[in-house]
Design an enzyme around this catalytic site. Structure first.
Site, mmCIF file in Angstrom:
data_model
loop_
_atom_site.group_PDB
_atom_site.id
_atom_site.type_symbol
_atom_site.label_atom_id
_atom_site.label_comp_id
_atom_site.label_asym_id
_atom_site.label_seq_id
_atom_site.Cartn_x
_atom_site.Cartn_y
_atom_site.Cartn_z
ATOM 1 N N LYS A 15 -32.622 13.038 -41.042
ATOM 2 C CA LYS A 15 -31.860 14.287 -41.099
ATOM 3 C C LYS A 15 -31.910 15.038 -39.775
ATOM 4 C CE LYS A 15 -32.408 16.472 -45.513
ATOM 5 N NZ LYS A 15 -32.953 17.625 -46.218
ATOM 6 N N ASP A 71 -30.309 20.896 -47.793
ATOM 7 C CA ASP A 71 -30.774 20.219 -48.985
ATOM 8 C C ASP A 71 -29.632 19.316 -49.409
ATOM 9 O OD1 ASP A 71 -33.215 20.199 -50.712
ATOM 10 O OD2 ASP A 71 -31.657 20.281 -52.249
ATOM 11 N N PHE A 154 -30.099 6.501 -42.724
ATOM 12 C CA PHE A 154 -31.383 6.594 -43.440
ATOM 13 C C PHE A 154 -31.090 6.713 -44.934
ATOM 14 C CE2 PHE A 154 -31.501 11.091 -44.737
ATOM 15 C CZ PHE A 154 -30.482 11.610 -43.976
ATOM 16 N N GLY A 155 -32.147 6.850 -45.713
ATOM 17 C CA GLY A 155 -31.992 7.107 -47.154
ATOM 18 C C GLY A 155 -31.144 6.067 -47.869
ATOM 19 N N ASP A 157 -28.022 5.343 -47.362
ATOM 20 C CA ASP A 157 -26.845 4.891 -46.606
ATOM 21 C C ASP A 157 -26.496 3.416 -46.828
ATOM 22 O OD1 ASP A 157 -26.202 7.340 -45.528
ATOM 23 O OD2 ASP A 157 -27.274 7.026 -43.655
ATOM 24 N N LYS A 177 -20.520 8.226 -38.645
ATOM 25 C CA LYS A 177 -21.048 8.867 -39.854
ATOM 26 C C LYS A 177 -20.901 10.393 -39.760
ATOM 27 C CE LYS A 177 -25.111 9.739 -42.709
ATOM 28 N NZ LYS A 177 -26.532 9.549 -43.009
ATOM 29 N N HIS A 182 -21.261 14.232 -45.520
ATOM 30 C CA HIS A 182 -21.544 15.504 -46.174
ATOM 31 C C HIS A 182 -22.221 16.486 -45.213
ATOM 32 C CE1 HIS A 182 -24.637 12.549 -46.322
ATOM 33 N NE2 HIS A 182 -25.546 13.330 -46.856
#
Ligand code: ITT
Length: 205
Positions: A15, A71, A154-155, A157, A177, A182
């Site tokens: 992030k 968040d 990350f996460g 993706d 990206k 978002h």
């Protein structure tokens, strides 16, 4: 710490990397928590906006500067909108990003004919040293793949294919990206407030 700094109130390295790139043209100095000093964050709840505001507020209060937090989460239609704001903790403690994505794929596979439609959501909050709050929301619609693909980002993706693409989010470059994510959408909407903040900083206020 100078109030003319903007601290990225996030412990998530992926992030922070994206937020730093999205704020690259802002002339105020953007710093991470490891440069700005430790911050005690409150326990997170189940609402994006409240979570984002509380993270940014904690950093702004404790460091006496501007702070930005986000968040975010992945909402999957076939899982009733889960994991949503609980995305970082999905599957329980001790899982890394790859294990959490695998856990989600299994949960979806266990539900026959479950919709793979999904969206990433991000609420970004900017808090001033005096506690003023501005926020913006961004969404990125897409669908969940049957297996992970790609090494970027990350996460979740690697298991998310944005609408209009035939590659996963993790197969896009970071700049690609940023244009559709978002987080990119939320930061673009928050930009006028960041520019105002910058001007207040320039005025010495
Ligand atoms: P901070 O609260 O310290 O910022 P965190 O990772 O706990 O870090 P969140 O509570 O907002 O942050 O959880 C967001 C989770 O949603 C994140 O850990 C990822 O699993 C997922 N996520 C958010 N944005 C994502 C993105 O752009 N790509 C892939 N997964 C993302």
């Amino acid at each position: 710490m100078s109030r003319n700094r903007l601290v990225l109130a996030s412990s998530n390295a992926g992030k922070r990397r994206e937020l730093k790139a999205l704020l690259a043209d802002v002339s105020i100095e953007v710093v991470s928590l490891d440069e700005a000093g430790p911050v005690q964050f409150p326990e997170e709840g189940e609402e994006y906006l409240a979570n984002a505001v509380e993270k940014a507020r904690a950093a702004a209060n404790q460091l006496g500067c501007w702070a930005i937090a986000d968040d975010s989460g992945l909402e999957v239609e076939g899982l009733g909108g889960a994991p949503g704001p609980l995305s970082a903790r999905y599957g329980g403690p001790g899982l890394d990003d790859a294990a959490r994505a695998a856990y989600l794929l299994e949960a979806l596979a266990l539900r026959s004919n479950a919709s793979r439609k999904a969206r990433f959501v991000c609420v970004a909050a900017l808090v001033s040293p005096e506690g003023q709050v501005k926020s913006a929301r961004g969404e990125c619609p897409g669908r969940i793949l049957v297996a992970p693909k790609g090494i970027h980002g990350f996460g979740y993706d690697p298991i998310f294919e944005p609408d209009g693409f035939s590659v996963s989010m993790a197969e896009l470059s970071s700049s690609e990206k940023d244009l559709l994510s978002h987080r990119g959408v939320a930061l673009a909407a928050l930009r006028p407030e960041i520019v105002k903040m910058q001007n207040q900083g320039d005025d010495g206020g």
